[in-house]
Motif scaffolding. Structure first.
Motif, PDB file in Angstrom:
ATOM      1  N   LEU A  66       0.827  -1.205   0.000  1.00 33.51           N
ATOM      2  CA  LEU A  66       0.000   0.000   0.000  1.00 33.51           C
ATOM      3  C   LEU A  66       0.866   1.262   0.000  1.00 33.51           C
ATOM      4  O   LEU A  66       0.543   2.254  -0.673  1.00 33.51           O
ATOM      5  CB  LEU A  66      -0.920  -0.005   1.221  1.00 33.51           C
ATOM      6  N   SER A  77      -5.610   4.067  -1.659  1.00 33.61           N
ATOM      7  CA  SER A  77      -6.534   2.966  -1.944  1.00 33.61           C
ATOM      8  C   SER A  77      -7.212   2.529  -0.656  1.00 33.61           C
ATOM      9  O   SER A  77      -6.547   2.282   0.361  1.00 33.61           O
ATOM     10  CB  SER A  77      -5.771   1.784  -2.556  1.00 33.61           C
ATOM     11  N   HIS A  80      -7.440  -2.328  -0.928  1.00 33.16           N
ATOM     12  CA  HIS A  80      -6.373  -3.320  -1.046  1.00 33.16           C
ATOM     13  C   HIS A  80      -6.741  -4.641  -0.368  1.00 33.16           C
ATOM     14  O   HIS A  80      -6.104  -5.666  -0.632  1.00 33.16           O
ATOM     15  CB  HIS A  80      -5.066  -2.765  -0.472  1.00 33.16           C
ATOM     16  N   THR A 167     -12.538   2.518  -4.916  1.00 28.20           N
ATOM     17  CA  THR A 167     -11.804   1.314  -4.492  1.00 28.20           C
ATOM     18  C   THR A 167     -12.511   0.667  -3.306  1.00 28.20           C
ATOM     19  O   THR A 167     -12.567  -0.569  -3.206  1.00 28.20           O
ATOM     20  CB  THR A 167     -10.352   1.641  -4.113  1.00 28.20           C
ATOM     21  N   TRP A 263       0.436   0.472  -9.447  1.00 27.54           N
ATOM     22  CA  TRP A 263      -0.826  -0.022  -8.901  1.00 27.54           C
ATOM     23  C   TRP A 263      -0.929  -1.543  -9.065  1.00 27.54           C
ATOM     24  O   TRP A 263      -1.327  -2.251  -8.132  1.00 27.54           O
ATOM     25  CB  TRP A 263      -1.977   0.690  -9.610  1.00 27.54           C
ATOM     26  N   SER A 266       1.651  -3.314  -6.783  1.00 26.34           N
ATOM     27  CA  SER A 266       1.165  -3.264  -5.414  1.00 26.34           C
ATOM     28  C   SER A 266       0.091  -4.325  -5.170  1.00 26.34           C
ATOM     29  O   SER A 266       0.084  -5.001  -4.131  1.00 26.34           O
ATOM     30  CB  SER A 266       0.610  -1.869  -5.110  1.00 26.34           C
ATOM     31  N   ALA A 267      -0.824  -4.494  -6.118  1.00 22.47           N
ATOM     32  CA  ALA A 267      -1.885  -5.495  -5.986  1.00 22.47           C
ATOM     33  C   ALA A 267      -1.297  -6.905  -5.951  1.00 22.47           C
ATOM     34  O   ALA A 267      -1.747  -7.765  -5.177  1.00 22.47           O
ATOM     35  CB  ALA A 267      -2.874  -5.368  -7.141  1.00 22.47           C
ATOM     36  N   CYS A 270       0.157  -7.593  -2.605  1.00 20.76           N
ATOM     37  CA  CYS A 270      -0.920  -7.830  -1.649  1.00 20.76           C
ATOM     38  C   CYS A 270      -1.468  -9.254  -1.814  1.00 20.76           C
ATOM     39  O   CYS A 270      -1.804  -9.919  -0.822  1.00 20.76           O
ATOM     40  CB  CYS A 270      -2.044  -6.813  -1.865  1.00 20.76           C
ATOM     41  N   SER A 294      -9.344  -2.955   4.744  1.00 20.43           N
ATOM     42  CA  SER A 294      -8.552  -2.068   3.889  1.00 20.43           C
ATOM     43  C   SER A 294      -8.208  -0.771   4.622  1.00 20.43           C
ATOM     44  O   SER A 294      -7.106  -0.232   4.466  1.00 20.43           O
ATOM     45  CB  SER A 294      -9.325  -1.758   2.601  1.00 20.43           C
TER      46      SER A 294
END
Length: 370
Positions: A66, A77, A80, A167, A263, A266-267, A270, A294
């Protein structure tokens, strides 16, 4: 002077490197102490502690992911949790199939499918009995969702609070979807009662020690990767997006692909955090997609210090350690404490714990100079 500007800065200063390595070695020794010393020995570390710290490291990896988009790119976001949960579900599908016929109904299908009178696996469970394929899904499913979602959002120049709201709506929509029994993901109970992973009994202390060690190595590797990104030319562009996106566009950069890249990365991080979380905790259900989860990730990042990479890791450990104690001592008050903590940090520690330490060091140096 021109050459000095082109030299890539070192990843960390020597004191920070020392601190990271010392903490890594200490964390790596804990499962050894769990296996090497019997219960009751002064040096024994309980299996509960190993599982708890392993869970904290998964949370730290999510907070680090994040921070990459919020701290360095200015993209806040509030969704997440959905990437975290999707990675967990992808790994959970493999773990459910690894149960085999050891379930309550002794069927090749998971118990929840037998209970709902399913006759076969749905098409999206295809190949999930293979560990390597499940690991691909762990990365590709959150990454594909982030790419598609981010492409349309960033192309439409949605940002700020509006991006945060959509989000949050996304993760809430996925939570409602996964709560349904007819989706093939266990409904509100999700996946649980795992038996084995790669042929090893998942509840064995040695298996848990391996999962813990893998989580530690992934967290360490992710920290180095993120630091390499933010100290590179790409990282400077990302910080330009954060500080003044319109100025960046004026000098010829298209922010879309830079934002979309960070982005998506990062996803994926996660998703990996969620995949590591599931076998250590033993369950994954739609509650992991709740907007509150989140928001907690945001609090971990803010408490530790966003835009520092190390701060979110410290924040995840600190807040969740406090949560573990507080929910045992005063379970009804934790949410109030969490909200108060976020308010106090925002008002009095805007740079978080890391910023407070840096400020203290600067004040000490200035006093010595005087």
């Amino acid at each position: 002077m021109m050459q000095s500007l082109l030299v890539r800065p070192s990843l960390f200063s020597k004191p920070v490197w020392t601190g990271i390595l010392v903490c890594t070695v200490i964390l790596a020794l804990l499962p050894v102490m769990n296996l090497a010393f019997p219960a009751g020995h002064a040096l024994h570390i309980s299996s509960y502690t190993i599982a708890l710290i392993g869970k904290f490291m998964c949370y730290a990896l999510a907070a680090l992911a994040l921070d990459l988009v919020w701290g360095y790119t200015g993209i806040l976001s509030l969704g997440h949790g959905v990437f975290f949960a999707l990675g967990g579900y992808a790994h959970g599908m493999y773990l459910m199939r690894a149960i085999g016929t050891d379930g309550v109904y002794q069927s090749r299908l998971p118990d929840f499918m037998v209970f709902l009178n399913w006759k076969d696996y749905p098409w999206y469970w295809w190949m999930t009995e293979h560990f390597w394929f499940a690991m691909l899904l762990v990365v590709l499913v959150p990454g594909a969702l982030a790419f598609v979602f981010g492409f349309f959002a960033f192309r439409s120049r949605i940002k700020g609070v509006y991006f945060s709201i959509i989000t949050q709506a996304m993760t809430f929509a996925f939570m409602l979807l996964f709560f349904r029994n007819d989706t093939g993901f266990g409904g509100n109970n999700g996946f649980t009662d795992f038996k084995r992973i790669l042929g090893y009994t998942i509840t064995d202390a040695s298996t848990k020690a391996v999962l813990y060690t893998v989580t530690l190595l992934v967290l360490f590797g992710a920290l180095l990767m993120c630091r390499m990104i933010v100290t590179s030319k790409l990282g400077r562009v990302l910080q330009g997006v954060r500080d003044s996106e319109s100025r960046l566009m004026f000098i010829g950069y298209n922010p879309l692909w830079f934002k979309l890249f960070v982005w998506t990365v990062s996803a994926m991080l996660c998703g990996i955090a969620g995949a590591l979380y599931v076998p250590q905790v033993g369950i994954i259900n739609p509650s992991e997609m709740s907007p509150a989860n989140s928001i907690e990730m945001v609090i971990w990042t803010a408490v530790g210090g966003r835009g520092t990479l190390l701060g979110p890791i410290i924040g995840a450990f600190s807040v969740n350690g406090l949560k573990s104690w507080f929910t045992a001592a005063f379970p009804d008050l934790w949410l109030y404490v969490l909200g108060l903590l976020f308010i106090l940090v925002t008002l009095f520690m805007p740079q978080g714990i890391v910023g407070l330490v840096q400020k203290f060091k600067k004040n000490s140096l200035s006093k010595e100079a005087v």
